[in-house]
Motif scaffolding. Structure first.
Motif: not given
Length: 382
Positions: A248-254
């Protein structure tokens, strides 16, 4: 009844065929028809006009959607979540619990079994994922600390007798975890490391005992350090361990999403939502396991600022994985149901090949769901 879906872009693990057709017989796939081959007869023929047809998504870690939570323990909540999941391309899911009272977990299992056996309109429930209450206080994260306890196989047996338990997430550093892991394996229930501040040595002990799965990888797990390898290091290194990721782009960075796929490969990564009741809902005040949650700009947090589940809709997570990694769709699609099915021993799911369930999602060229079919029957259309 036989149904032919003709003129589609068929995407399944290791398969990407433009102009293919798919023959369904009852609730199963009967055959793939290659582009240009003679089409078989069928009682129903539908022209897909080049749309993507892929295996339906399998969300093995989700708590809620549309304002409802499985821990509400009522049929209306299960139906809200199950029907909503169809719009996200999800055909099958596990009902995921929280660290709440034992009576509330029992109630959720009873309602889950009723939904599992009677549901004819929503996504299919395959069983339970117990996320809690077997967590250490130090690694509780956004789980309610009032209900934490040590691993107890008798409790799992009690809930498994009500509704099939497919996976148990727990802190492996708690007393009795090694024996707990072995007992879960005996019951064909996947032990999954989660909410853990334990060192790498504990990871290895549990892996050898049968823990081949890590819950929401990197989140509330000991990080990778060049002298303290941790659970994240263990998950990256172990070739026999599957890892869940929330894209989701919140829990893990890209960059982390990309790195995990580079190191683990698409064979051992499973996309999940870990969605809470605010998924598909506007920003505002919500709850998770009795704890207050604030959702702002789609980010769910408890008052301390710690992330509290996600508001991710499954298809958006798939699109994000494709955008970030630039990997071929026939590889990424392994992370949406096939790997989940293999990790949990669920046969007949995750591929569009002869003998597999006709659980599928029809998508436009931007990977937005248009139709969701469960057991050869369309249960949702945009």
């Amino acid at each position: 009844m036989t149904t032919l879906l003709k003129n589609c872009r068929l995407i399944s693990p290791d398969i990407d065929l433009d102009g293919a057709s798919l023959l369904l017989s009852g609730d199963r796939v009967e055959r793939i028809v290659s582009p240009g081959a003679e089409l078989p007869d069928a009682e129903q023929v539908l022209d897909m006009s080049g749309k993507i047809v892929a295996p339906g998504y399998l969300d093995i870690h989700c708590h809620g959607r549309g304002g409802a939570d499985f821990s509400d323990g009522d049929m209306a909540s299960f139906e809200t979540i199950g029907n909503g999941k169809l719009a996200d391309g999800v055909t099958d899911f596990l009902a995921t619990t929280l660290s709440v009272s034992l009576d509330d977990i029992t109630k959720t299992c009873r309602t889950a079994e009723e939904y599992r056996t009677k549901n004819k309109t929503g996504a299919r429930l395959l069983g339970m994922h117990l996320e809690g209450p077997f967590f250490s206080p130090e690694g509780a994260g956004a789980q309610n600390p009032a209900f934490l306890r040590n691993p107890d196989i008798a409790l799992v047996d009690q809930w498994n007798a009500i509704c099939p338990v497919k996976k148990v997430s727990f802190s492996p550093e708690l007393p009795g975890s090694a024996e707990f892991t072995r007992e879960l394996v005996k019951r064909s229930i996947m032990p999954s490391g989660a909410h853990s501040l334990a060192p790498y040595e504990t990871f290895e002990e549990m892996r050898l005992a049968g823990m081949k799965h890590l819950t929401h990888f990197c989140n509330v797990l000991t990080p990778l350090h060049h002298l303290k390898f941790g659970f994240v290091g263990g998950g990256l290194r172990a070739k026999d361990v599957y890892v869940e990721i929330i894209t989701d782009g919140v829990h893990l960075c890209d960059e982390m999403i990309d790195l995990i796929l580079m190191v683990k490969g698409c064979e051992k990564v499973m996309m999940i939502t870990d969605s809470m009741r605010a998924a598909g809902m506007p920003d505002g005040d919500y709850s998770l396991g009795g704890l207050p949650v604030i959702v702002k700009n789609g980010r769910a947090t408890i008052p301390s600022g710690r992330v509290a589940g996600s508001t991710l809709l499954y298809h958006n997570g798939v699109k994000h994985m494709l955008d970030v990694t630039h990997l071929p769709p026939k590889e990424i699609i392994k992370c949406t149901s096939w790997n989940q099915a293999r990790s949990l021993g669920l046969t007949g799911y995750g591929r569009l090949e002869p003998g597999y369930y006709a659980d599928l999602v029809v998508l436009d060229t931007q990977w937005n769901p248009l139709e969701t079919w469960v057991g050869g029957v369309p249960r949702w259309r945009k």
